[in-house]
Design a protein around this motif. Structure first.
Motif, PDB file in Angstrom:
ATOM      1  N   UNK A  18      27.947  19.607  25.963  1.00 47.22           N
ATOM      2  CA  UNK A  18      26.882  19.554  26.957  1.00 47.22           C
ATOM      3  C   UNK A  18      25.741  20.516  26.618  1.00 47.22           C
ATOM      4  N   UNK A  19      26.096  21.718  26.209  1.00 46.57           N
ATOM      5  CA  UNK A  19      25.096  22.747  25.916  1.00 46.57           C
ATOM      6  C   UNK A  19      24.289  22.451  24.655  1.00 46.57           C
ATOM      7  N   UNK A  20      24.801  21.528  23.817  1.00 41.87           N
ATOM      8  CA  UNK A  20      24.126  21.233  22.553  1.00 41.87           C
ATOM      9  C   UNK A  20      23.162  20.049  22.640  1.00 41.87           C
ATOM     10  N   UNK A  21      23.165  19.354  23.772  1.00 44.06           N
ATOM     11  CA  UNK A  21      22.275  18.204  23.909  1.00 44.06           C
ATOM     12  C   UNK A  21      20.830  18.671  24.006  1.00 44.06           C
ATOM     13  N   UNK A  22      19.995  18.113  23.126  1.00 41.58           N
ATOM     14  CA  UNK A  22      18.583  18.481  23.088  1.00 41.58           C
ATOM     15  C   UNK A  22      17.719  17.259  23.366  1.00 41.58           C
ATOM     16  N   UNK A  23      16.457  17.462  23.731  1.00 40.50           N
ATOM     17  CA  UNK A  23      15.566  16.331  24.010  1.00 40.50           C
ATOM     18  C   UNK A  23      15.482  15.331  22.862  1.00 40.50           C
ATOM     19  N   UNK A  24      15.511  15.837  21.616  1.00 37.44           N
ATOM     20  CA  UNK A  24      15.389  14.926  20.480  1.00 37.44           C
ATOM     21  C   UNK A  24      16.579  13.969  20.369  1.00 37.44           C
ATOM     22  N   UNK A  25      17.764  14.425  20.852  1.00 36.25           N
ATOM     23  CA  UNK A  25      18.925  13.542  20.845  1.00 36.25           C
ATOM     24  C   UNK A  25      18.691  12.347  21.767  1.00 36.25           C
ATOM     25  N   UNK A  26      18.157  12.611  22.941  1.00 41.72           N
ATOM     26  CA  UNK A  26      17.894  11.547  23.897  1.00 41.72           C
ATOM     27  C   UNK A  26      16.766  10.644  23.408  1.00 41.72           C
ATOM     28  N   UNK A  27      15.753  11.256  22.802  1.00 39.47           N
ATOM     29  CA  UNK A  27      14.634  10.475  22.285  1.00 39.47           C
ATOM     30  C   UNK A  27      15.100   9.516  21.197  1.00 39.47           C
ATOM     31  N   UNK A  28      15.961  10.017  20.294  1.00 38.89           N
ATOM     32  CA  UNK A  28      16.501   9.176  19.232  1.00 38.89           C
ATOM     33  C   UNK A  28      17.359   8.052  19.810  1.00 38.89           C
ATOM     34  N   UNK A  29      18.120   8.364  20.841  1.00 41.61           N
ATOM     35  CA  UNK A  29      18.954   7.360  21.495  1.00 41.61           C
ATOM     36  C   UNK A  29      18.084   6.242  22.067  1.00 41.61           C
ATOM     37  N   UNK A  30      17.053   6.602  22.822  1.00 40.69           N
ATOM     38  CA  UNK A  30      16.188   5.601  23.443  1.00 40.69           C
ATOM     39  C   UNK A  30      15.450   4.769  22.398  1.00 40.69           C
ATOM     40  N   UNK A  31      14.965   5.435  21.351  1.00 41.63           N
ATOM     41  CA  UNK A  31      14.234   4.713  20.309  1.00 41.63           C
ATOM     42  C   UNK A  31      15.132   3.725  19.571  1.00 41.63           C
ATOM     43  N   UNK A  32      16.372   4.139  19.315  1.00 44.81           N
ATOM     44  CA  UNK A  32      17.279   3.225  18.618  1.00 44.81           C
ATOM     45  C   UNK A  32      17.598   2.019  19.488  1.00 44.81           C
ATOM     46  N   UNK A  33      17.787   2.265  20.775  1.00 45.02           N
ATOM     47  CA  UNK A  33      18.081   1.153  21.678  1.00 45.02           C
ATOM     48  C   UNK A  33      16.911   0.182  21.744  1.00 45.02           C
TER      49      UNK A  33
END
Length: 304
Positions: A18-33
């Motif tokens: 949980x503490x390691x989740x960064x904005x870029x992780x979410x951005x990459x997730x959304x872009x891949x989807x």
């Protein structure tokens, strides 16, 4: 919601603390989807789920801030123009397949409307040659995974869970024949590979039995359409299949069930252009019938 978490969130960031989740992780997730063709509404739903979970983590003192607030969602794509092969283009495509090892996979796509991930995840146990049907049970995709120092990707096989995704699809004789020939060729590949063959029962796999990467399959596809002098994406084969059925006056409800659409409105919306042409054809048929009726009355001298 559980489906979105299991299929789209866990494979991408499920191994992160949980503490390691960064904005870029979410951005990459959304872009891949977005690249995978997931609708904007579903991406927003994924974001809402993550935002709520991270917001609760902040309230509970597990995180100093909600990183999802620093992420901008991908912009909506303009509605994609549906590309459908003409009968002449279909002929050229099939001719370009003649010497291809994976010809049966492309014939299957063109005669069943299966998605790429569904085709590559298909197993021989899913095919009933006697009943001439196959059952869609799973899909395969390449998803990002996050390590401690770098972002990597891996192939992930997901069992489909929704009633619309798990479906029985009829097989044409031409498809059955291609699959039978493919099975014979695969048996020879097993003999040649010997102990090095990894038998996972996949219908379409590499020469040593391992799953085919969707990216490699796409490379083969684009090489074939270049040879056939076509400008389409793989999804056009699915659209072509559905369009040919509609042109043959198949019921939209049947097509919806074969394609695995959630509801019939999805099918009707996607193929509205075909239905419009069919409506025009109906008007011409009615006109022709009435003219025939009126002229026949004049010929017989009937009153009226």
């Amino acid at each position: 919601m559980k489906q979105l978490i299991r299929v789209h969130i866990v494979p991408h960031i499920g191994n992160l603390k949980l503490k390691d989740i960064r904005p870029e992780h979410l951005k990459q997730l959304y872009n891949q989807k977005k690249e995978e063709g997931l609708s904007t509404s579903k991406i927003k739903h994924i974001h809402t789920i993550l935002h709520s979970a991270l917001k609760q983590a902040v309230k509970s003192g597990l995180l100093p801030r909600n990183v999802s607030e620093a992420v901008t969602l991908p912009k909506s794509k303009k509605k994609e123009t549906i590309k459908v092969l003409t009968l002449e283009e279909e002929r050229r495509f099939l001719e370009a397949l003649e010497v291809e090892r994976l010809k049966p996979a492309f014939v299957l796509a063109l005669t069943t409307g299966l998605r790429l991930g569904e085709i590559l995840a298909l197993k021989w146990s899913d095919i009933d040659f006697e009943k001439k049907i196959l059952t869609v049970k799973r899909t395969i995709l390449r998803a990002r995974t996050y390590g401690s120092t770098e972002t990597t990707t891996s192939l992930i096989v997901n069992e489909v869970k929704t009633p619309n995704s798990i479906r029985i699809v009829p097989l044409a004789e031409i498809t059955l024949e291609e699959l039978k020939k493919h099975k014979e060729a695969q048996e020879k590949e097993k003999e040649q590979a010997g102990a090095g063959y990894i038998d996972n029962d996949y219908v379409f796999c590499t020469a040593v039995g391992t799953p085919i990467d969707p990216r490699n399959f796409q490379r083969t596809f684009y090489r074939i359409i270049k040879k056939a002098e076509l400008d389409i994406n793989f999804h056009a084969l699915r659209h072509t299949f559905a369009t040919r059925l509609l042109e043959s006056n198949e019921q939209p409800k049947v097509i919806q069930e074969i394609l695995g659409h959630k509801d019939i409105s999805t099918t009707l919306n996607i193929y509205s252009h075909v239905l419009t042409e069919m409506k025009e054809s109906v008007a011409k048929k009615i006109d022709s019938l009435f003219k025939s009726f009126l002229y026949s009355k004049e010929d017989t001298g009937s009153p009226g």
